[in-house]
Scaffold this motif. Structure first.
Motif, PDB file in Angstrom:
ATOM      1  N   LEU A  14      83.769  74.949 -14.346  1.00 22.02           N
ATOM      2  CA  LEU A  14      84.067  73.730 -13.595  1.00 22.02           C
ATOM      3  C   LEU A  14      83.929  72.502 -14.493  1.00 22.02           C
ATOM      4  N   MET A  15      84.345  71.348 -13.973  1.00 22.79           N
ATOM      5  CA  MET A  15      84.322  70.108 -14.740  1.00 22.79           C
ATOM      6  C   MET A  15      83.076  69.301 -14.400  1.00 22.79           C
ATOM      7  N   TYR A  16      82.465  68.700 -15.429  1.00 25.50           N
ATOM      8  CA  TYR A  16      81.254  67.904 -15.267  1.00 25.50           C
ATOM      9  C   TYR A  16      81.407  66.588 -16.031  1.00 25.50           C
ATOM     10  N   GLY A  17      80.575  65.631 -15.695  1.00 23.84           N
ATOM     11  CA  GLY A  17      80.520  64.401 -16.450  1.00 23.84           C
ATOM     12  C   GLY A  17      79.610  64.558 -17.652  1.00 23.84           C
ATOM     13  N   VAL A  18      79.978  63.885 -18.745  1.00 23.23           N
ATOM     14  CA  VAL A  18      79.171  63.872 -19.966  1.00 23.23           C
ATOM     15  C   VAL A  18      79.000  62.418 -20.385  1.00 23.23           C
ATOM     16  N   ALA A  19      77.765  62.004 -20.629  1.00 24.97           N
ATOM     17  CA  ALA A  19      77.485  60.628 -21.054  1.00 24.97           C
ATOM     18  C   ALA A  19      76.683  60.651 -22.348  1.00 24.97           C
ATOM     19  N   ILE A  20      77.048  59.772 -23.262  1.00 18.55           N
ATOM     20  CA  ILE A  20      76.295  59.590 -24.503  1.00 18.55           C
ATOM     21  C   ILE A  20      75.825  58.143 -24.536  1.00 18.55           C
ATOM     22  N   GLU A  21      74.520  57.952 -24.660  1.00 16.50           N
ATOM     23  CA  GLU A  21      73.958  56.605 -24.737  1.00 16.50           C
ATOM     24  C   GLU A  21      73.408  56.396 -26.142  1.00 16.50           C
ATOM     25  N   PHE A  22      73.875  55.339 -26.798  1.00 18.39           N
ATOM     26  CA  PHE A  22      73.480  55.057 -28.175  1.00 18.39           C
ATOM     27  C   PHE A  22      72.301  54.087 -28.198  1.00 18.39           C
ATOM     28  N   ASN A  23      71.548  54.152 -29.283  1.00 14.75           N
ATOM     29  CA  ASN A  23      70.366  53.303 -29.420  1.00 14.75           C
ATOM     30  C   ASN A  23      70.729  52.016 -30.179  1.00 14.75           C
ATOM     31  N   ASN A  24      71.689  51.273 -29.630  1.00 11.40           N
ATOM     32  CA  ASN A  24      72.112  50.023 -30.269  1.00 11.40           C
ATOM     33  C   ASN A  24      71.853  48.829 -29.345  1.00 11.40           C
ATOM     34  N   LYS A  25      70.705  48.866 -28.686  1.00 12.43           N
ATOM     35  CA  LYS A  25      70.347  47.767 -27.792  1.00 12.43           C
ATOM     36  C   LYS A  25      70.289  46.451 -28.558  1.00 12.43           C
ATOM     37  N   ARG A  26      70.764  45.395 -27.914  1.00 13.25           N
ATOM     38  CA  ARG A  26      70.680  44.073 -28.533  1.00 13.25           C
ATOM     39  C   ARG A  26      69.266  43.514 -28.468  1.00 13.25           C
ATOM     40  N   SER A  27      68.513  43.987 -27.461  1.00 12.47           N
ATOM     41  CA  SER A  27      67.110  43.604 -27.315  1.00 12.47           C
ATOM     42  C   SER A  27      66.454  44.632 -26.416  1.00 12.47           C
ATOM     43  N   ALA A  28      65.165  44.479 -26.171  1.00 13.07           N
ATOM     44  CA  ALA A  28      64.443  45.425 -25.314  1.00 13.07           C
ATOM     45  C   ALA A  28      64.907  45.365 -23.874  1.00 13.07           C
ATOM     46  N   THR A  29      65.643  44.317 -23.514  1.00 12.12           N
ATOM     47  CA  THR A  29      66.053  44.143 -22.113  1.00 12.12           C
ATOM     48  C   THR A  29      67.535  44.445 -21.893  1.00 12.12           C
ATOM     49  N   THR A  30      68.195  45.079 -22.875  1.00  9.29           N
ATOM     50  CA  THR A  30      69.588  45.470 -22.672  1.00  9.29           C
ATOM     51  C   THR A  30      69.724  46.981 -22.816  1.00  9.29           C
ATOM     52  N   THR A  31      70.841  47.489 -22.333  1.00 12.79           N
ATOM     53  CA  THR A  31      71.182  48.891 -22.541  1.00 12.79           C
ATOM     54  C   THR A  31      71.754  49.067 -23.936  1.00 12.79           C
ATOM     55  N   GLY A  32      71.930  50.313 -24.349  1.00 14.94           N
ATOM     56  CA  GLY A  32      72.769  50.622 -25.489  1.00 14.94           C
ATOM     57  C   GLY A  32      74.189  50.879 -24.995  1.00 14.94           C
ATOM     58  N   THR A  33      75.096  51.078 -25.929  1.00 18.57           N
ATOM     59  CA  THR A  33      76.459  51.470 -25.559  1.00 18.57           C
ATOM     60  C   THR A  33      76.429  52.833 -24.882  1.00 18.57           C
ATOM     61  N   VAL A  34      77.184  52.971 -23.802  1.00 18.59           N
ATOM     62  CA  VAL A  34      77.286  54.250 -23.093  1.00 18.59           C
ATOM     63  C   VAL A  34      78.753  54.665 -23.060  1.00 18.59           C
ATOM     64  N   ARG A  35      79.036  55.898 -23.424  1.00 18.18           N
ATOM     65  CA  ARG A  35      80.385  56.446 -23.352  1.00 18.18           C
ATOM     66  C   ARG A  35      80.415  57.588 -22.346  1.00 18.18           C
ATOM     67  N   TYR A  36      81.354  57.504 -21.409  1.00 13.70           N
ATOM     68  CA  TYR A  36      81.472  58.489 -20.337  1.00 13.70           C
ATOM     69  C   TYR A  36      82.758  59.299 -20.506  1.00 13.70           C
ATOM     70  N   ASN A  37      82.655  60.617 -20.317  1.00 14.04           N
ATOM     71  CA  ASN A  37      83.798  61.516 -20.312  1.00 14.04           C
ATOM     72  C   ASN A  37      83.608  62.571 -19.229  1.00 14.04           C
ATOM     73  N   THR A  38      84.664  63.296 -18.939  1.00 14.39           N
ATOM     74  CA  THR A  38      84.560  64.468 -18.067  1.00 14.39           C
ATOM     75  C   THR A  38      85.132  65.664 -18.811  1.00 14.39           C
ATOM     76  N   GLY A  39      84.566  66.837 -18.565  1.00 15.42           N
ATOM     77  CA  GLY A  39      85.082  68.001 -19.269  1.00 15.42           C
ATOM     78  C   GLY A  39      84.433  69.287 -18.821  1.00 15.42           C
ATOM     79  N   MET A  40      84.937  70.369 -19.389  1.00 15.34           N
ATOM     80  CA  MET A  40      84.388  71.704 -19.155  1.00 15.34           C
ATOM     81  C   MET A  40      83.500  72.083 -20.329  1.00 15.34           C
ATOM     82  N   ILE A  41      82.499  72.880 -20.052  1.00 12.15           N
ATOM     83  CA  ILE A  41      81.494  73.252 -21.046  1.00 12.15           C
ATOM     84  C   ILE A  41      81.552  74.759 -21.248  1.00 12.15           C
ATOM     85  N   GLY A  42      81.636  75.192 -22.502  1.00 15.35           N
ATOM     86  CA  GLY A  42      81.659  76.617 -22.818  1.00 15.35           C
ATOM     87  C   GLY A  42      80.540  76.980 -23.774  1.00 15.35           C
TER      88      GLY A  42
END
Length: 251
Positions: free
Chosen positions: A98-126
């Protein structure tokens, strides 16, 4: 500004996703995610366009036209952790087709109070496959990730906020002694997929001792009381607690 994969984090959705729609940033931010620990290398990811050649009879060079986009594919390598919840989930997802969501969060925060870049995809896992090795080699698992049906969505660093709720959690199950109750989480949203949920079951508004899991089996001592549950969503920027509606009086 460039950044590296150092301390990047990978998440998969706990539930499979229908192929019936393209998912938006808001959709991804309202999904329930599980982090995968022990990541050795991140899969290739990102959407690329293909181009079709169209020969023209009176030209030496053909014309090219935009074809279908390819959502991409790659391999995820993890150090084998038998008891990691994320890897347990990966092994289960890989058997489903089946298909699932995959997210990668990078540690490139601008400061302690921001997120890092997040990339979202959907796909199958084997997989997983496990490479051989010498006596001192670590055991790694390799999963194929075939991204599909969805262009990658990239969210650049934003100011961090605590989770929000747009649909309150509810209790599932009958209000009878011996019955097991569970929680439908409702709908939450978070600017980072790194969200945890905690639970406190209550009888007539008072905390029930040691009743802090996703399920609760009604005890005879609860007879006549109404049962509720406090659900708390927590991310790196704060938390929010919502209380379910009460059950009927326990019988």
């Amino acid at each position: 500004m460039s950044f590296t994969y150092a301390n990047a984090r990978l998440f998969v959705t706990k539930k499979n996703l229908p192929r019936t729609k393209g998912y938006t940033q808001a959709d991804f931010e309202s999904m329930e995610w599980q982090e995968v620990d022990g990541m050795v290398s991140v899969p290739d990811h990102g959407t690329s366009l293909s181009y079709e050649n169209q020969p023209i009879i009176n030209r030496k060079v053909s014309s090219k036209y935009e074809g279908e986009a390819d959502a991409g594919s790659g391999t995820l390598t993890v150090a084998h952790y038998e008891s990691d919840p994320g890897q347990i989930m990966l092994r289960s997802h890989a058997k489903s087709g089946l298909m699932y969501g995959v997210a990668i969060e990078f540690n490139n925060k601008r400061s302690a109070t921001t997120t890092g870049t997040v990339r979202y995809n959907t796909g199958m896992i084997g997989g997983p496959t496990t490479p051989g090795g010498e006596r001192s080699a670590f055991v790694n698992d390799i999963y194929n990730m075939e991204f599909t049906d969805q262009e990658q969505i990239e969210v650049t660093p934003v100011d961090g906020i605590a989770p929000t709720n747009s649909e309150a959690p509810t209790i599932i199950g009958a209000a009878n002694v011996g019955s097991e109750l569970s929680i439908n989480l409702g709908k939450w949203s978070s600017v980072t997929p790194a969200v945890t949920y905690s639970y406190q079951w209550q009888a007539d508004g008072a905390d029930i001792a040691d009743a802090t899991s996703e399920t609760y089996t009604i005890d005879a001592a609860d007879t006549g009381a109404v049962i509720t549950c406090e659900v708390t969503a927590t991310n790196a920027f704060g938390d929010l607690t919502e209380v379910t509606a009460a059950t009927p009086a326990v019988s």
